[in-house]
Design an enzyme around this catalytic site. Structure first.
Site, short mmCIF file in Angstrom:
data_model
loop_
_atom_site.label_atom_id
_atom_site.label_comp_id
_atom_site.label_asym_id
_atom_site.label_seq_id
_atom_site.Cartn_x
_atom_site.Cartn_y
_atom_site.Cartn_z
CB CYS A 1 -0.89 -0.01 1.24
SG CYS A 1 -1.82 1.54 1.45
CB VAL B 1 6.50 -12.08 -21.80
CG1 VAL B 1 5.55 -13.07 -21.15
CG2 VAL B 1 7.34 -11.38 -20.74
CD GLU B 2 12.73 -15.85 -19.70
OE1 GLU B 2 12.56 -17.02 -19.29
OE2 GLU B 2 12.99 -14.89 -18.95
CB SER B 3 8.14 -17.77 -18.15
OG SER B 3 9.17 -18.72 -18.16
CG ASP C 1 -2.33 -3.82 -0.69
OD1 ASP C 1 -3.05 -3.99 0.31
OD2 ASP C 1 -2.02 -2.71 -1.13
CG HIS D 1 -5.58 -2.87 -5.09
ND1 HIS D 1 -4.47 -3.19 -4.36
CD2 HIS D 1 -6.62 -3.04 -4.24
CE1 HIS D 1 -4.81 -3.54 -3.13
NE2 HIS D 1 -6.13 -3.44 -3.04
CD GLU D 2 -7.64 1.20 -8.09
OE1 GLU D 2 -8.78 1.15 -7.58
OE2 GLU D 2 -6.61 1.38 -7.40
#
Length: 157
Positions: free
Chosen positions: A55, A77-79, A62, A96-97
């Site tokens: 937060c 994307v390479e993991s 969070d 969060h957004e």
């Protein structure tokens, strides 16, 4: 492992090497590899059921369950780099957004996918769960995109 451009990983700097957790999402290096099936519409899913961030006001942790779906164009994307990028949020303060949409926008910038969506299923903060969803548009016709099927937070019982 070079030679075949569809499987060339020679430019990768993290895969197969010890790498520490980046200090922040901005410091994280997202790497990509060539899509072995360009022009073939298919969906790739990554699920991060233990995503954490902080937060920005209280510095309390969070937690979220993230589901990332995308239809690749030229790049995947390479993991390992994605895991390190997501882990870099552990000490990063953001709402969060900002986390959810920021992850989507970063993936879009790095991969230029045909389509991308992310579901951020956040656990309650202050008694209220905040779920955040982003989608770059309609999924391409003919691509099977399974439902995310993450249950919203229901509390006890």
């Amino acid at each position: 492992m070079s030679g075949n451009p569809k499987t060339d990983t020679s430019a990768l700097t993290q895969l197969g090497r010890p790498v520490g957790v980046p200090a922040s999402p901005e410091d994280a290096v997202l790497e990509r590899v060539p899509n072995p099936h360009p022009g073939v519409p298919y969906c790739v899913r990554f699920t991060a059921p233990e995503f954490t961030s902080l937060c920005p006001l209280t510095a309390q942790p969070d937690f979220a369950h993230l589901v990332i779906d995308y239809v690749p164009a030229e790049w995947l994307v390479e993991s390992k780099s994605l895991k390190l990028y997501l882990t870099s949020f552990r000490n990063h303060g953001a709402f969060h957004e900002a986390c959810t949409v920021g992850i989507a926008r970063r993936l879009e910038a790095e991969l230029s996918p045909v389509w991308l969506r992310i579901g951020g299923y956040w656990y309650p903060r202050g008694g209220i769960p905040i779920d955040v969803f982003y989608q770059s548009g309609k999924p391409p016709a003919g691509v099977w995109v399974p439902p995310q099927e993450v249950q919203p937070y229901r509390g006890r019982g």
